[in-house]
Scaffold this active site. Structure first.
Site, PDB file in Angstrom:
ATOM      1  N   LYS A  94       0.849  -1.198   0.000  1.00  0.00           N
ATOM      2  CA  LYS A  94       0.000   0.000   0.000  1.00  0.00           C
ATOM      3  C   LYS A  94       0.879   1.241   0.000  1.00  0.00           C
ATOM      4  CE  LYS A  94      -3.958   0.239   2.291  1.00  0.00           C
ATOM      5  NZ  LYS A  94      -5.112   0.172   1.368  1.00  0.00           N
TER       6      LYS A  94
HETATM    7  N1  PMP Z   1      -7.376  -3.664  -2.826  1.00  0.00           N
HETATM    8  C1  PMP Z   1      -7.018  -2.378  -2.682  1.00  0.00           C
HETATM    9  C2  PMP Z   1      -6.436  -1.661  -3.856  1.00  0.00           C
HETATM   10  C3  PMP Z   1      -7.183  -1.739  -1.434  1.00  0.00           C
HETATM   11  O1  PMP Z   1      -6.824  -0.461  -1.298  1.00  0.00           O
HETATM   12  C4  PMP Z   1      -7.743  -2.451  -0.358  1.00  0.00           C
HETATM   13  C5  PMP Z   1      -7.933  -1.772   0.961  1.00  0.00           C
HETATM   14  N2  PMP Z   1      -6.806  -1.921   1.792  1.00  0.00           N
HETATM   15  C6  PMP Z   1      -8.107  -3.787  -0.562  1.00  0.00           C
HETATM   16  C7  PMP Z   1      -7.903  -4.362  -1.806  1.00  0.00           C
HETATM   17  C8  PMP Z   1      -8.672  -4.611   0.555  1.00  0.00           C
HETATM   18  O2  PMP Z   1      -7.703  -4.892   1.525  1.00  0.00           O
HETATM   19  P1  PMP Z   1      -8.083  -5.138   3.056  1.00  0.00           P
HETATM   20  O3  PMP Z   1      -9.188  -6.137   3.057  1.00  0.00           O
HETATM   21  O4  PMP Z   1      -6.838  -5.645   3.687  1.00  0.00           O
HETATM   22  O5  PMP Z   1      -8.528  -3.827   3.595  1.00  0.00           O
END
Ligand code: PMP
Length: 304
Positions: free
Chosen positions: A157
């Site tokens: 991220k």
């Molecule tokens: N894909 C993207 C591009 C995201 O930004 C997120 C949010 N973090 C997710 C998937 C889902 O990840 P998570 O379930 O860990 O929040």
């Protein structure tokens, strides 16, 4: 957004209005930051933060991937998050840890720029709206492709990489949809602008594999475990745009979006055009898991 009392910054609880950074922070110019999104819930064990350790491990992975020095350990970051929720007297809410390069370098060479770390927390309801959680949202396949593994690190991220998500999200909203679905450069379905995607077909679930350049979300992993434990087949297999059109059900997963049904894609109804039974089950199990109501999965809830 409603302010809370404190933001944790580099080890201190700083009043919300005083949490500032310099205009020459490296991250503001070049996107050299990494972040997380985490949710706290009222649980059977008091206020709990869902998969807190996993999120802080991913923050450290993201920092390593983009070469951002992060001195704080997972334990220190998790402790800071718990202390912040307590200091803000929150019973539920969203946490946003960010580690970014600050002052010290104005060129692309980041050497000399110190890392700033902060965690903010505030109350945040349904990311794609209450109505979306109940009846499903409208999605549109984006004209923008998901960032490639050869260009950035989709599994991390990084703040800069979210320009890709902002482009896709804005385009979707401007066209009257609620959310974008991005394909990867090969034309395989990747994910939403901030969510993973699941397709239900013939009673089984399909979701793009990490190799298709997704962020391997913890909500995704949680839902996969919950549904597999119920006896469903959950397959990590590449999906095409046509697979989306032929789905019986489609839903999105993410910390902010939790489990949100998709009722329409590119102006075509998904299934009957309303959330289906497997989507409903995923929503129900996830809602119970995050609140510590399922004994077998209590370990995911980390009490404040
Ligand atoms: N894909 C993207 C591009 C995201 O930004 C997120 C949010 N973090 C997710 C998937 C889902 O990840 P998570 O379930 O860990 O929040």
């Amino acid at each position: 957004m409603e302010a809370t009392k404190f933001i944790w910054m580099n080890g201190d609880m700083v009043p919300w209005d005083e949490a500032r950074i310099h205009v020459l922070s490296h991250a503001l110019h070049y996107g050299t930051g990494v972040f997380e999104g985490i949710r706290a819930y009222q649980t059977t064990m008091g206020v709990g933060i869902f998969r807190l350790t996993d999120h802080m491990e991913r923050l450290r992975f993201s920092a390593r991937a983009y070469g951002i020095a992060l001195e704080h350990s997972v334990d220190q970051l998790a402790k800071a998050a718990r202390e912040l929720i307590a200091a803000n007297e929150m019973e539920d809410g969203y946490l946003r840890p960010v580690a970014h390069l600050g002052l010290g370098s104005v060129g692309l060479n980041p050497t000399g720029a110190a890392t700033n770390v902060f965690i903010a927390a505030w109350r945040w309801g349904a990311y794609l709206g209450e109505e979306g959680v109940r009846n499903g949202i409208k999605a549109r396949v984006s004209s923008w492709r998901r960032i490639e593994r050869s260009m950035m690190v989709p599994a991390a991220k990084g703040t800069g990489s979210y320009l890709n998500s902002v482009l896709a999200k804005s385009e979707a909203l401007q066209s009257g949809a609620d959310e974008a679905l991005l394909l990867n450069a090969q034309g395989h379905v990747a994910e939403g602008s901030g969510e993973n995607v699941f397709i239900v077909r013939g009673g089984a679930l399909f979701t793009p594999p990490p190799g298709d350049g997704i962020l391997n979300g913890f909500t995704r992993q949680t839902v996969m475990t919950l549904l597999r434990d119920q006896g469903f087949g959950v397959h990590e297999v590449s999906q095409t745009r046509g697979d989306l059109y032929g789905a019986d059900e489609v839903f999105l997963t993410g910390t902010a979006a939790e489990v949100t049904p998709v009722r329409e894609i590119d102006s075509r109804p998904v299934g009957e055009g309303s959330p289906g039974p497997i989507t409903r089950l995923a929503q129900e199990l996830f809602a119970k898991a995050v609140r510590g109501e399922l004994d077998a999965y209590r370990g995911w809830v980390e009490p404040v």
